[in-house]
Motif scaffolding. Sequence first.
Motif, PDB file in Angstrom:
ATOM      1  N   ALA A 125     -41.943 -46.523  45.384  1.00  0.00           N
ATOM      2  CA  ALA A 125     -42.207 -46.335  46.816  1.00  0.00           C
ATOM      3  C   ALA A 125     -41.325 -45.249  47.416  1.00  0.00           C
ATOM      4  O   ALA A 125     -41.784 -44.450  48.235  1.00  0.00           O
ATOM      5  N   THR A 126     -40.059 -45.204  47.016  1.00  0.00           N
ATOM      6  CA  THR A 126     -39.142 -44.237  47.631  1.00  0.00           C
ATOM      7  C   THR A 126     -39.106 -42.918  46.871  1.00  0.00           C
ATOM      8  O   THR A 126     -38.644 -41.919  47.398  1.00  0.00           O
ATOM      9  N   GLY A 127     -39.573 -42.935  45.615  1.00  0.00           N
ATOM     10  CA  GLY A 127     -39.492 -41.733  44.795  1.00  0.00           C
ATOM     11  C   GLY A 127     -38.074 -41.436  44.339  1.00  0.00           C
ATOM     12  O   GLY A 127     -37.795 -40.362  43.810  1.00  0.00           O
ATOM     13  N   SER A 128     -37.168 -42.395  44.513  1.00  0.00           N
ATOM     14  CA  SER A 128     -35.768 -42.148  44.161  1.00  0.00           C
ATOM     15  C   SER A 128     -35.540 -42.355  42.669  1.00  0.00           C
ATOM     16  O   SER A 128     -35.943 -43.365  42.106  1.00  0.00           O
ATOM     17  N   ARG A 129     -34.873 -41.404  42.028  1.00  0.00           N
ATOM     18  CA  ARG A 129     -34.541 -41.539  40.607  1.00  0.00           C
ATOM     19  C   ARG A 129     -33.133 -42.086  40.408  1.00  0.00           C
ATOM     20  O   ARG A 129     -32.612 -42.101  39.301  1.00  0.00           O
ATOM     21  N   LYS A 130     -32.515 -42.559  41.505  1.00  0.00           N
ATOM     22  CA  LYS A 130     -31.184 -43.152  41.377  1.00  0.00           C
ATOM     23  C   LYS A 130     -31.261 -44.442  40.558  1.00  0.00           C
ATOM     24  O   LYS A 130     -32.322 -45.062  40.447  1.00  0.00           O
ATOM     25  N   ALA A 131     -30.114 -44.871  40.037  1.00  0.00           N
ATOM     26  CA  ALA A 131     -30.060 -46.072  39.201  1.00  0.00           C
ATOM     27  C   ALA A 131     -30.452 -47.324  39.985  1.00  0.00           C
ATOM     28  O   ALA A 131     -30.144 -47.440  41.176  1.00  0.00           O
ATOM     29  N   THR A 132     -31.153 -48.239  39.337  1.00  0.00           N
ATOM     30  CA  THR A 132     -31.379 -49.571  39.907  1.00  0.00           C
ATOM     31  C   THR A 132     -30.900 -50.596  38.898  1.00  0.00           C
ATOM     32  O   THR A 132     -31.110 -50.447  37.702  1.00  0.00           O
ATOM     33  N   VAL A 160     -24.704 -47.574  48.145  1.00  0.00           N
ATOM     34  CA  VAL A 160     -25.541 -48.413  47.288  1.00  0.00           C
ATOM     35  C   VAL A 160     -26.245 -49.432  48.176  1.00  0.00           C
ATOM     36  O   VAL A 160     -25.628 -50.010  49.076  1.00  0.00           O
ATOM     37  N   VAL A 161     -27.537 -49.642  47.926  1.00  0.00           N
ATOM     38  CA  VAL A 161     -28.248 -50.655  48.694  1.00  0.00           C
ATOM     39  C   VAL A 161     -28.386 -51.911  47.840  1.00  0.00           C
ATOM     40  O   VAL A 161     -28.704 -51.854  46.655  1.00  0.00           O
TER      41      VAL A 161
ATOM     42  N   ASP B 245     -11.842 -45.059  16.433  1.00  0.00           N
ATOM     43  CA  ASP B 245     -12.795 -43.988  16.771  1.00  0.00           C
ATOM     44  C   ASP B 245     -14.081 -44.517  17.398  1.00  0.00           C
ATOM     45  O   ASP B 245     -15.153 -43.953  17.201  1.00  0.00           O
ATOM     46  N   PHE B 246     -13.962 -45.622  18.138  1.00  0.00           N
ATOM     47  CA  PHE B 246     -15.190 -46.165  18.726  1.00  0.00           C
ATOM     48  C   PHE B 246     -14.924 -46.686  20.131  1.00  0.00           C
ATOM     49  O   PHE B 246     -14.539 -47.827  20.344  1.00  0.00           O
ATOM     50  N   CYS B 247     -15.123 -45.803  21.102  1.00  0.00           N
ATOM     51  CA  CYS B 247     -14.943 -46.147  22.507  1.00  0.00           C
ATOM     52  C   CYS B 247     -16.264 -45.929  23.248  1.00  0.00           C
ATOM     53  O   CYS B 247     -17.104 -45.137  22.808  1.00  0.00           O
ATOM     54  N   LEU B 248     -16.414 -46.616  24.376  1.00  0.00           N
ATOM     55  CA  LEU B 248     -17.487 -46.264  25.303  1.00  0.00           C
ATOM     56  C   LEU B 248     -16.997 -45.043  26.078  1.00  0.00           C
ATOM     57  O   LEU B 248     -16.007 -45.115  26.806  1.00  0.00           O
ATOM     58  N   LEU B 249     -17.698 -43.922  25.919  1.00  0.00           N
ATOM     59  CA  LEU B 249     -17.230 -42.654  26.498  1.00  0.00           C
ATOM     60  C   LEU B 249     -17.973 -42.276  27.772  1.00  0.00           C
ATOM     61  O   LEU B 249     -17.439 -41.561  28.618  1.00  0.00           O
ATOM     62  N   GLY B 250     -19.220 -42.723  27.890  1.00  0.00           N
ATOM     63  CA  GLY B 250     -19.984 -42.336  29.073  1.00  0.00           C
ATOM     64  C   GLY B 250     -21.259 -43.136  29.191  1.00  0.00           C
ATOM     65  O   GLY B 250     -21.748 -43.680  28.201  1.00  0.00           O
ATOM     66  N   TYR B 251     -21.757 -43.245  30.417  1.00  0.00           N
ATOM     67  CA  TYR B 251     -23.053 -43.881  30.620  1.00  0.00           C
ATOM     68  C   TYR B 251     -23.812 -43.141  31.709  1.00  0.00           C
ATOM     69  O   TYR B 251     -23.214 -42.542  32.601  1.00  0.00           O
ATOM     70  N   GLY B 252     -25.129 -43.172  31.611  1.00  0.00           N
ATOM     71  CA  GLY B 252     -25.970 -42.570  32.640  1.00  0.00           C
ATOM     72  C   GLY B 252     -27.142 -43.499  32.912  1.00  0.00           C
ATOM     73  O   GLY B 252     -27.784 -43.975  31.980  1.00  0.00           O
ATOM     74  N   GLU B 253     -27.375 -43.769  34.182  1.00  0.00           N
ATOM     75  CA  GLU B 253     -28.462 -44.682  34.559  1.00  0.00           C
ATOM     76  C   GLU B 253     -29.335 -44.003  35.612  1.00  0.00           C
ATOM     77  O   GLU B 253     -28.816 -43.473  36.591  1.00  0.00           O
ATOM     78  N   THR B 254     -30.645 -44.048  35.403  1.00  0.00           N
ATOM     79  CA  THR B 254     -31.571 -43.471  36.377  1.00  0.00           C
ATOM     80  C   THR B 254     -32.850 -44.293  36.413  1.00  0.00           C
ATOM     81  O   THR B 254     -33.023 -45.238  35.638  1.00  0.00           O
ATOM     82  N   SER B 255     -33.749 -43.908  37.322  1.00  0.00           N
ATOM     83  CA  SER B 255     -35.082 -44.503  37.403  1.00  0.00           C
ATOM     84  C   SER B 255     -36.122 -43.402  37.259  1.00  0.00           C
ATOM     85  O   SER B 255     -35.879 -42.261  37.644  1.00  0.00           O
ATOM     86  N   ASP B 256     -37.295 -43.772  36.726  1.00  0.00           N
ATOM     87  CA  ASP B 256     -38.412 -42.829  36.632  1.00  0.00           C
ATOM     88  C   ASP B 256     -39.087 -42.617  37.987  1.00  0.00           C
ATOM     89  O   ASP B 256     -39.589 -41.549  38.278  1.00  0.00           O
ATOM     90  N   GLY B 388     -39.483 -48.397  34.935  1.00  0.00           N
ATOM     91  CA  GLY B 388     -38.957 -47.032  34.894  1.00  0.00           C
ATOM     92  C   GLY B 388     -37.445 -46.978  34.868  1.00  0.00           C
ATOM     93  O   GLY B 388     -36.833 -46.109  35.481  1.00  0.00           O
ATOM     94  N   VAL B 389     -36.808 -47.925  34.157  1.00  0.00           N
ATOM     95  CA  VAL B 389     -35.346 -47.982  34.093  1.00  0.00           C
ATOM     96  C   VAL B 389     -34.867 -47.212  32.871  1.00  0.00           C
ATOM     97  O   VAL B 389     -35.364 -47.429  31.767  1.00  0.00           O
ATOM     98  N   ASN B 390     -33.901 -46.313  33.044  1.00  0.00           N
ATOM     99  CA  ASN B 390     -33.371 -45.520  31.932  1.00  0.00           C
ATOM    100  C   ASN B 390     -31.862 -45.694  31.844  1.00  0.00           C
ATOM    101  O   ASN B 390     -31.178 -45.702  32.863  1.00  0.00           O
TER     102      ASN B 390
END
Lengths: 263, 399
Positions: A125-132, A160-161, B245-256, B388-390
């Motif tokens: 709905a919002t078109g936001s690609r931010k993390a959920t 953050v919402v 030699d095994f650490c969590l170094l980074g994370y990235g979270e987005t939505s489609d 759409g969770v990444n």
Amino acid sequence: MRFFIEQVGLCGPGLTSWGSAQNILAGREPYSDGETIIPALSLLPSNERRRAPRLVKLALAALTDALPPRAEHPCDYASVFASSGGDGEAVHAIMETLAGTAPELSPTRFHHSVHNVAAGYWSIATGSRKATTSLCAQNGSFVAGLMEAGCQAASASEKVVLVAYDLPYPTPLSEVRPIGGTFAVCFLLSPHASDETIARIDFSLASAAPTLCRHAALEKYRRSIPAARALPLLECVARRENKTLTLAYREDCSATLDVTPVS
Amino acid sequence: MTPLPLHVTALSIVSALGDGLEPMWTAMSFNRSALAAAPTEQRLPLNAWIGKISDLDTPLPAPWLTYDCRNHRLVERALHADGLMAAIERAIAEYGASRIGLITATSTSGILSTEIAYRQRDPGTGALPAEFSYESTHNTDAIGSFLRARLGLNGPAFTLSTACAATAKAFAAAARLIDAGLCDAVLVGGADSLCDTTLFGFHSLGVMAEGPCRPFDTGRSGISIGEAGGFALLERAQNDAALPDFCLLGYGETSDAYHMSSPDPEGLGSEAAMRRALEQAGLEPGDINYIHMHGTATLAGDAAEDRAVTRVFGETVPRGSTKAATGHTLGATGMIGVATALLAIQNSFLPGNQNLTDLEPGFSSAHVRFGRSAPVKRVMCNAFGFGGVNCSLIFGSKG
């Protein structure tokens, strides 16, 4: 952990929006109990609007109450969705179908059965690609969501919402998991104070008895709807009180909120 | 600002390949798969293959019987793999039970128990059987409640449920809890187990493979479902228990922000997740030695991910999917990724992409078909889900 509340949204029994509920929660107007009215959604494209389950409409009602859609101000925030269960209607329909002899599931029902269904609809709905993030801590889901949203705001240094929402399951699931009504609450949290700040929250974990609602009629919902465990915080913000609250979380763990109103 | 890198002081994994990292490594080094044709009593209307754990028939020990369900039996097995239980006990002694966070993750939790209960409804009243306990088996957070009781933890805890990205995102949430000072260590992980809901559900979407899944192959026709559970212990402080030699170094979270059950064909959201993980880790694409792709073997998903990975990494960084070995373990797939990353780094080995015979024309040539030895310092793990969770994670050596 410190964060700041900038916006509030609400959809609950006798509480149709934050704008209209503030006087009630502050004790300036009488509370009249009633069914939760979930408003029609203009936010979703018509395809999604037709298919969206009630649970999604409930979450989006509180979200749009806090963050009304405005073309010049796109709603592009990271989000946390907290619910004590998923879409009970979808789960019930799937369970009934699977108990039959030749199960054939509805693909729409199936993707509605995931816990993060409301977050998916919101990002479309919002078109936001931010993390959920979608999470659950049984009856303590509101505090868990507040904690995760506060952590996100602090670590990413951005707004953050948070939305927490619950509605009763259909029979027979309602018999094994009773939920006392339909309630959703939304907060826009910021890691920094700004002109938009309405309250500052200092959050910590403890083990103490919860603060009760001032309204006896609302206390019934605080006890029976997991998302309504936010009510003492809503009352405090509406009354612009400087107060230390205890919100129920886990049996052996509660959240302490030092609330400081900011004018 | 950021708590990273975080040290991983224990890691356990259970899948159809066996209990623990060792059988997983054996399977990886010999290119073995645990997939097999689903039994006929599964009633599936196609020749689906599954990655089933064969002996999950022992109920939980008596004190926790109320939590007994297939998903929690799998969790219990994961507690006893790879020395995890001893590591948890050491952390409790060191930090105290209220200073250890618990971020569990699952997609369908113990929904199989509700499926069984619906088959046993009272024919007259429709009531569910009296012994059915929704809250301790099927509720999304049943796994968190079980582990809090089972391990005596009483700090911050919740269950993250973002479909097939769940256990991957749990690492990001765990890092934030430590960052906020709410705990000193976090037990992170989860489980997803086989059930009719997902078998028939994915079939209804037309994304279930006939025969075993074939990630990135031109003949791929969808997923094979598996089951898995696993956990990691994350700590800010480097102590003797830290895996080298095994650490969590980074994370990235987005939505489609594209569709509930189909990926964005351009993979813009997943690309952004990978770039954010690199940025957070302070690394360049060339610093990554292997990409454990989500690679479920659906037509759309593999195509979108292949495109996105190539935009970020070009054609040289070795990559692949291990779904043909374990099946797609849904919410637990993030843990399979983390365990694969550890084995790749410990053994200097790039895992093979089983069942990949004819690469889809146009896909990257950097897919690893057969496992081979190579230096591996850092691994990126991708996990994407419905809604759409990444999520992309980077593990490895901080130096």
